[in-house]
Write an enzyme that holds these catalytic residues in place. Structure first.
Site, PDB file in Angstrom:
ATOM      1  N   ASP A   9      32.729  33.301  26.003  1.00  7.13           N
ATOM      2  CA  ASP A   9      32.867  34.257  24.898  1.00  7.13           C
ATOM      3  C   ASP A   9      34.361  34.574  24.803  1.00  7.13           C
ATOM      4  O   ASP A   9      35.147  34.182  25.670  1.00  7.13           O
ATOM      5  CB  ASP A   9      32.061  35.531  25.223  1.00  7.13           C
ATOM      6  CG  ASP A   9      32.208  36.597  24.143  1.00  7.13           C
ATOM      7  OD1 ASP A   9      32.047  36.275  22.953  1.00  7.13           O
ATOM      8  OD2 ASP A   9      32.497  37.758  24.475  1.00  7.13           O
ATOM      9  N   SER A  10      34.725  35.304  23.738  1.00  4.86           N
ATOM     10  CA  SER A  10      36.115  35.746  23.625  1.00  4.86           C
ATOM     11  C   SER A  10      36.456  36.771  24.703  1.00  4.86           C
ATOM     12  O   SER A  10      37.636  37.019  24.961  1.00  4.86           O
ATOM     13  CB  SER A  10      36.335  36.382  22.253  1.00  4.86           C
ATOM     14  OG  SER A  10      35.450  37.479  22.100  1.00  4.86           O
ATOM     15  N   CYS A  73      28.641  33.733  22.011  1.00  3.41           N
ATOM     16  CA  CYS A  73      29.497  34.439  21.065  1.00  3.41           C
ATOM     17  C   CYS A  73      29.034  34.046  19.660  1.00  3.41           C
ATOM     18  O   CYS A  73      29.014  32.850  19.345  1.00  3.41           O
ATOM     19  CB  CYS A  73      30.944  34.006  21.304  1.00  3.41           C
ATOM     20  SG  CYS A  73      32.113  34.618  20.075  1.00  3.41           S
ATOM     21  N   GLU A 152      35.332  46.115  24.752  1.00  9.56           N
ATOM     22  CA  GLU A 152      36.323  45.516  25.672  1.00  9.56           C
ATOM     23  C   GLU A 152      36.989  46.606  26.517  1.00  9.56           C
ATOM     24  O   GLU A 152      37.227  46.418  27.700  1.00  9.56           O
ATOM     25  CB  GLU A 152      37.415  44.762  24.888  1.00  9.56           C
ATOM     26  CG  GLU A 152      37.030  43.369  24.447  1.00  9.56           C
ATOM     27  CD  GLU A 152      36.853  42.358  25.583  1.00  9.56           C
ATOM     28  OE1 GLU A 152      37.675  42.332  26.515  1.00  9.56           O
ATOM     29  OE2 GLU A 152      35.873  41.585  25.529  1.00  9.56           O
ATOM     30  N   CYS A 184      26.602  40.366  17.433  1.00  6.17           N
ATOM     31  CA  CYS A 184      27.831  40.121  18.201  1.00  6.17           C
ATOM     32  C   CYS A 184      27.477  40.450  19.640  1.00  6.17           C
ATOM     33  O   CYS A 184      26.879  41.498  19.918  1.00  6.17           O
ATOM     34  CB  CYS A 184      28.953  41.034  17.714  1.00  6.17           C
ATOM     35  SG  CYS A 184      30.400  41.054  18.791  1.00  6.17           S
ATOM     36  N   HIS A 186      29.109  41.421  22.078  1.00  7.91           N
ATOM     37  CA  HIS A 186      29.721  42.608  22.682  1.00  7.91           C
ATOM     38  C   HIS A 186      28.836  43.856  22.520  1.00  7.91           C
ATOM     39  O   HIS A 186      28.934  44.787  23.312  1.00  7.91           O
ATOM     40  CB  HIS A 186      31.070  42.910  22.028  1.00  7.91           C
ATOM     41  CG  HIS A 186      32.220  42.122  22.585  1.00  7.91           C
ATOM     42  ND1 HIS A 186      32.368  40.772  22.359  1.00  7.91           N
ATOM     43  CD2 HIS A 186      33.283  42.495  23.344  1.00  7.91           C
ATOM     44  CE1 HIS A 186      33.484  40.351  22.957  1.00  7.91           C
ATOM     45  NE2 HIS A 186      34.054  41.378  23.562  1.00  7.91           N
TER      46      HIS A 186
HETATM   47  N1  DGL Z   1      31.414  38.515  21.164  1.00  6.89           N
HETATM   48  C1  DGL Z   1      31.781  37.887  19.959  1.00  6.89           C
HETATM   49  C2  DGL Z   1      30.626  37.658  19.012  1.00  6.89           C
HETATM   50  O1  DGL Z   1      29.516  37.580  19.466  1.00  6.89           O
HETATM   51  C3  DGL Z   1      33.079  38.088  19.277  1.00  6.89           C
HETATM   52  C4  DGL Z   1      33.879  39.310  19.389  1.00  6.89           C
HETATM   53  C5  DGL Z   1      35.292  39.002  18.939  1.00  6.89           C
HETATM   54  O2  DGL Z   1      36.004  38.379  19.716  1.00  6.89           O
HETATM   55  O3  DGL Z   1      35.640  39.379  17.809  1.00  6.89           O
HETATM   56  O4  DGL Z   1      30.793  37.537  17.842  1.00  6.89           O
END
Ligand code: DGL
Length: 263
Positions: A9-10, A73, A152, A184, A186
């Site tokens: 993931d990011s 992600c 984050e 997302c 996150h």
């Molecule tokens: N966790 C990511 C997603 O599911 C991306 C969050 C990001 O880096 O903008 O989209």
């Protein structure tokens, strides 16, 4: 480690998927890659995300010989899943997509909210999900980059954080949603802030467990499940601040001590 599963993931988002993989597939070894030098992906162009993601996948293949890559992600999946499958035809990929289908199935009000990044909403995947599953449903997409950075940063969350979440979600409540899709990875880490903001009548739809089941299905079908009966190991990597990432993992996954490896 025998052939591990690669998960990336990011940043910390994919840990919400990893948590379910740990539950469902406790004997698997995993390499988790957080591309925190480049977070957030969601504000980049689809082409930029594709390039970043290709590098991550090459790294996981070259360095760890992973047997599967879980694109944990939504943004990376929207931008690059097709491309990855074409570029690495021998590799198994499991990706994410906003869970529009179950939300559209269960809504009583006919209005569902989707929280994701701008890039996810721009991809063809989102348009095709609407087309396939939400013809009779009013879908309210909301891009919320602030939530990514909030996740984050991590808790403890303050009243200001709660207010921010509440204000951003207010238009969805006003529209009468009763299902809210976390598009997302996150956002599962913000579930209590989000539930508090939308109240008990809105169901939050989190696909992480379903994705872990898909990982199991694909490995099972390919006879690639790890036959070991001891607990698997997970190696954590970050392209950003390794010490900070170690603390994030400890807090979010409730792990006492861990080392984050260098790239
Ligand atoms: N966790 C990511 C997603 O599911 C991306 C969050 C990001 O880096 O903008 O989209």
């Amino acid at each position: 480690m025998i052939q591990p599963i690669g998960v990336f993931d990011s940043g910390i988002g994919g840990l919400s998927v990893l948590r379910e993989i740990h539950r469902l597939l406790p004997h698997e070894d995993v390499v988790y890659y957080a591309d925190q030098a480049n977070v957030p992906y969601g504000e980049k162009t689809l082409m930029q995300v594709r390039q970043l993601v290709e590098q991550v996948v090459r790294y996981l293949l070259d360095q760890y010989k992973v047997k599967m890559v879980v694109v944990a992600c939504n943004t990376a999946s929207a931008a690059a899943l097709h491309y990855l499958r074409e570029t690495f035809p021998d590799m198994a990929f499991v990706g994410m997509e906003p869970a529009i289908k179950p939300a559209a199935q269960y809504t009583q009000t006919g209005h569902i909210g989707v929280l994701a990044t701008r890039a996810t909403f721009q991809g063809e995947l989102f348009a095709s999900l609407l087309d396939r599953f939400a013809k009779d449903t009013e879908v309210h997409p909301l891009a919320c980059p602030d939530f990514v950075m909030l996740a984050e940063r991590g808790g403890p969350y303050t009243q200001d954080d709660q207010r921010l979440v509440h204000n951003q979600l207010a238009p969805l409540l006003a529209a009468g949603i009763d299902q809210l899709v976390l598009g997302c990875t996150h956002f599962p880490f913000l579930t209590s802030l989000i539930q508090e903001a939308v109240g008990p009548d809105v169901t939050i739809v989190d696909p992480s467990e379903a994705v872990a089941r898909q990982v199991w299905r694909v490995l099972e079908a390919a006879h690639q499940l790890n036959p070991s009966t001891v607990k698997g190991q997970t190696r954590y990597l970050s392209s950003g601040d390794r010490q900070h990432f170690a603390q994030q993992v400890q807090t979010l996954l409730g792990i006492e001590q861990l080392q984050v490896g260098s790239l």
